[in-house]
Structure formats: structure tokens, C-alpha cells
Design a protein around this motif. Structure first.
Motif, PDB file in Angstrom:
ATOM      1  N   GLY A  45       0.871  -1.205   0.170  1.00 32.62           N
ATOM      2  CA  GLY A  45       0.149  -0.099  -0.057  1.00 32.62           C
ATOM      3  C   GLY A  45       0.708   1.291  -0.081  1.00 32.62           C
ATOM      4  N   PRO A  46       0.358   2.385   0.049  1.00 36.40           N
ATOM      5  CA  PRO A  46       0.968   3.686  -0.035  1.00 36.40           C
ATOM      6  C   PRO A  46       1.940   3.727   1.296  1.00 36.40           C
ATOM      7  CG  PRO A  46      -1.204   4.284   0.336  1.00 36.40           C
ATOM      8  CD  PRO A  46      -1.154   2.616   0.027  1.00 36.40           C
ATOM      9  N   VAL A  47       2.967   4.314   1.319  1.00 36.28           N
ATOM     10  CA  VAL A  47       3.833   4.875   2.196  1.00 36.28           C
ATOM     11  C   VAL A  47       3.156   5.753   2.859  1.00 36.28           C
ATOM     12  CG1 VAL A  47       6.218   5.263   3.013  1.00 36.28           C
ATOM     13  CG2 VAL A  47       5.902   3.445   1.089  1.00 36.28           C
ATOM     14  N   ARG A  48       3.162   5.753   4.172  1.00 35.74           N
ATOM     15  CA  ARG A  48       2.372   6.677   5.029  1.00 35.74           C
ATOM     16  C   ARG A  48       3.588   7.339   5.846  1.00 35.74           C
ATOM     17  NH1 ARG A  48      -1.516   2.816   4.943  1.00 35.74           N
ATOM     18  NH2 ARG A  48      -3.263   3.426   3.843  1.00 35.74           N
ATOM     19  N   LYS A  49       3.841   8.620   6.073  1.00 34.44           N
ATOM     20  CA  LYS A  49       4.531   9.463   6.894  1.00 34.44           C
ATOM     21  C   LYS A  49       3.830  10.368   8.086  1.00 34.44           C
ATOM     22  CE  LYS A  49       6.223  10.878   3.201  1.00 34.44           C
ATOM     23  NZ  LYS A  49       5.443  10.277   2.423  1.00 34.44           N
ATOM     24  N   THR A  50       4.288  10.654   9.108  1.00 38.47           N
ATOM     25  CA  THR A  50       3.797  11.297   9.898  1.00 38.47           C
ATOM     26  C   THR A  50       3.807  12.756   9.283  1.00 38.47           C
ATOM     27  OG1 THR A  50       4.767  10.060  11.759  1.00 38.47           O
ATOM     28  CG2 THR A  50       3.953  12.317  12.291  1.00 38.47           C
ATOM     29  N   SER A  51       4.597  12.931   8.601  1.00 38.06           N
ATOM     30  CA  SER A  51       4.340  14.502   8.152  1.00 38.06           C
ATOM     31  C   SER A  51       3.290  14.500   7.214  1.00 38.06           C
ATOM     32  CB  SER A  51       5.621  14.690   7.091  1.00 38.06           C
ATOM     33  OG  SER A  51       5.876  13.844   6.164  1.00 38.06           O
ATOM     34  N   ASP A  52       2.538  13.512   6.583  1.00 40.49           N
ATOM     35  CA  ASP A  52       1.224  13.394   5.917  1.00 40.49           C
ATOM     36  C   ASP A  52       0.318  14.377   6.918  1.00 40.49           C
ATOM     37  OD1 ASP A  52       2.487  12.480   3.916  1.00 40.49           O
ATOM     38  OD2 ASP A  52       1.762  10.360   4.249  1.00 40.49           O
ATOM     39  N   TYR A  53       0.503  14.092   8.296  1.00 41.03           N
ATOM     40  CA  TYR A  53      -0.479  14.419   9.059  1.00 41.03           C
ATOM     41  C   TYR A  53      -0.213  15.673   9.868  1.00 41.03           C
ATOM     42  CZ  TYR A  53      -2.046   9.682   7.536  1.00 41.03           C
ATOM     43  OH  TYR A  53      -2.576   8.806   7.091  1.00 41.03           O
ATOM     44  N   PHE A  54       0.845  16.481   9.546  1.00 39.44           N
ATOM     45  CA  PHE A  54       1.363  17.661  10.281  1.00 39.44           C
ATOM     46  C   PHE A  54       0.349  18.653  10.441  1.00 39.44           C
ATOM     47  CE2 PHE A  54       5.984  17.639   9.675  1.00 39.44           C
ATOM     48  CZ  PHE A  54       6.424  16.600  10.475  1.00 39.44           C
ATOM     49  N   SER A  55      -0.585  18.902   9.684  1.00 36.57           N
ATOM     50  CA  SER A  55      -1.576  19.900   9.836  1.00 36.57           C
ATOM     51  C   SER A  55      -2.629  19.316  10.858  1.00 36.57           C
ATOM     52  CB  SER A  55      -2.288  20.234   8.611  1.00 36.57           C
ATOM     53  OG  SER A  55      -1.769  20.722   7.671  1.00 36.57           O
ATOM     54  N   LEU A  56      -3.090  17.952  10.811  1.00 38.00           N
ATOM     55  CA  LEU A  56      -3.958  17.424  11.698  1.00 38.00           C
ATOM     56  C   LEU A  56      -3.184  17.602  13.090  1.00 38.00           C
ATOM     57  CD1 LEU A  56      -6.591  15.779  12.422  1.00 38.00           C
ATOM     58  CD2 LEU A  56      -5.178  13.713  11.863  1.00 38.00           C
ATOM     59  N   ILE A  57      -2.105  17.102  13.505  1.00 35.73           N
ATOM     60  CA  ILE A  57      -1.410  17.276  14.580  1.00 35.73           C
ATOM     61  C   ILE A  57      -1.322  18.664  15.174  1.00 35.73           C
ATOM     62  CG2 ILE A  57       0.608  16.533  15.737  1.00 35.73           C
ATOM     63  CD1 ILE A  57       1.044  14.397  13.396  1.00 35.73           C
ATOM     64  N   TYR A  58      -1.089  19.605  14.191  1.00 36.66           N
ATOM     65  CA  TYR A  58      -1.006  20.975  14.936  1.00 36.66           C
ATOM     66  C   TYR A  58      -2.346  21.339  15.214  1.00 36.66           C
ATOM     67  CZ  TYR A  58      -0.533  26.030  14.476  1.00 36.66           C
ATOM     68  OH  TYR A  58      -0.878  27.370  14.713  1.00 36.66           O
ATOM     69  N   ASP A  59      -3.384  21.042  14.439  1.00 34.39           N
ATOM     70  CA  ASP A  59      -4.845  21.338  14.957  1.00 34.39           C
ATOM     71  C   ASP A  59      -5.155  20.690  16.236  1.00 34.39           C
ATOM     72  OD1 ASP A  59      -4.931  22.814  12.663  1.00 34.39           O
ATOM     73  OD2 ASP A  59      -6.321  21.282  11.700  1.00 34.39           O
ATOM     74  N   ALA A  60      -4.716  19.552  16.616  1.00 35.18           N
ATOM     75  CA  ALA A  60      -4.899  18.920  17.713  1.00 35.18           C
ATOM     76  C   ALA A  60      -4.252  19.675  18.988  1.00 35.18           C
ATOM     77  CB  ALA A  60      -4.495  17.561  17.577  1.00 35.18           C
ATOM     78  N   ALA A  61      -2.731  20.225  18.747  1.00 36.48           N
ATOM     79  CA  ALA A  61      -2.181  20.636  19.383  1.00 36.48           C
ATOM     80  C   ALA A  61      -2.967  22.283  19.931  1.00 36.48           C
ATOM     81  CB  ALA A  61      -0.907  21.220  19.109  1.00 36.48           C
ATOM     82  N   VAL A  62      -3.379  22.860  18.646  1.00 39.32           N
ATOM     83  CA  VAL A  62      -4.120  24.053  19.154  1.00 39.32           C
ATOM     84  C   VAL A  62      -5.496  23.759  19.736  1.00 39.32           C
ATOM     85  CG1 VAL A  62      -5.742  25.801  17.920  1.00 39.32           C
ATOM     86  CG2 VAL A  62      -3.399  25.188  17.122  1.00 39.32           C
TER      87      VAL A  62
END
Length: 171
Positions: free
Chosen positions: A31-48
Motif C-alpha cells: 500500500g502507500p507509504v505513509r509518513k507522520t508528516s502527512d498529518y502535520f496539519s492534523l497534529i498541529y490542529d490537535a495541539a491548538v
């Protein structure tokens, strides 16, 4: 089956592109290689979101001061003097961190957990830090990066991962 036939679990280089493999032969990780950086916006929003709920704060203790404030296995830690700044000020500082307004080491974002927890890792851990370095996947889009313990469960949840096997080297 794919291991027994000597098939690679996924394409590792251009030489493998010539090999025709069925999905079954490619193994369970196909399957596609997934990286944490694919979710940086989501992770940032969680921190906010944590900041908005009063559950995270921008800290400016040095790394050495943080160690001193953390306490020991037998003594509770002390709260950072910056732990109770206003939500508005924390949001403003965190946005400034995101915008690259501050040098590395000036600020970190910490979760408000429990400075008397017997688990030292739960004593207001750092969840974001400033790092002015180009990222291999996102380039210069980000200059703040989430810590593994914060980003890992968010990325897993986004991917629908229900079980994750982790070892103790992260404790």
C-alpha cells in the motif's frame, strides 16, 4: 506466502519495478507509504485544540531548567512558571512558533498532565519544539515539529490503526 517465495514486501528500489507481483505476493504491508508528516496539519490542529482547552502551554524553561523542575522518582516536580499563562497568550506564542518568529530552543509546547505523577514521562511532557530545518517530505513548510509520543497516536488514528506494537526504548 510472499516471504516463502522470496518476494519483497514492497518495492524497495527501481530494480524491483520489473517484477510483476500480485497483491498477495507483496505481503501484508502493501500500500502507500505513509509518513507522520502527512498529518502535520492534523497534529498541529490537535495541539491548538489542547491549548484552547487549557490542556497545553507554551513554556520557555531551558532544557536544564526543565530537568530540575521535573523532580525525581521520589519527589514531585514543580510547575513551570509559564504553565498558567492565558489561553490567548499561549495561542499567540504557538502561532509565532509555527510562523518561525522564534529561534530554536526559545519555546516548546508542553501538555499539562501531572507534575507529581510517579511516571516521570507524564510530568508535563514536551509535545512540540521549534526546529529551523528543512524536512525531507515537507521542505520548509514547517519549523515546529511534534514529538513522537504526541504525533504517533494521532497519525495512527487518522490511518485507522487499532493496534500498535511499540518497544520500551521510548520510555
Amino acid at each position: 506466502r510472499w516471504i516463502q517465495r522470496g518476494c519483497p514486501p514492497f518495492d524497495v528500489d527501481d530494480a524491483v519495478d520489473d517484477v510483476e507481483l500480485s497483491e498477495e505476493d507483496r505481503g501484508p504491508w502493501y500500500g502507500p507509504v505513509r509518513k507522520t508528516s502527512d498529518y502535520f496539519s492534523l497534529i498541529y490542529d490537535a495541539a491548538v485544540h489542547l491549548i484552547e482547552r487549557g490542556e497545553a502551554f507554551v513554556d520557555e524553561l531551558t532544557a536544564e531548567e526543565m530537568r530540575e523542575y521535573r523532580g525525581t522518582l521520589t519527589e514531585a516536580g514543580k510547575e513551570s512558571p509559564w504553565r498558567n499563562r492565558s489561553i490567548e497568550e499561549n495561542l499567540e506564542l504557538f502561532r509565532g512558533m509555527r510562523n518561525g518568529d522564534y529561534p530554536e530552543g526559545k519555546y516548546v509546547l508542553r501538555a499539562k498532565i501531572d507534575m507529581s505523577s510517579p511516571n516521570l514521562n507524564m510530568r508535563d511532557p514536551v509535545i512540540y519544539r521549534i526546529k529551523h530545518e528543512s524536512h525531507q517530505a515537507t521542505g520548509d513548510e514547517w519549523c515546529i515539529y511534534p514529538m513522537y509520543d504526541f504525533s504517533h497516536p494521532i497519525a495512527d488514528a487518522a490511518e485507522g490503526v487499532t493496534h500498535s506494537l511499540c518497544t520500551l526504548e521510548f520510555e
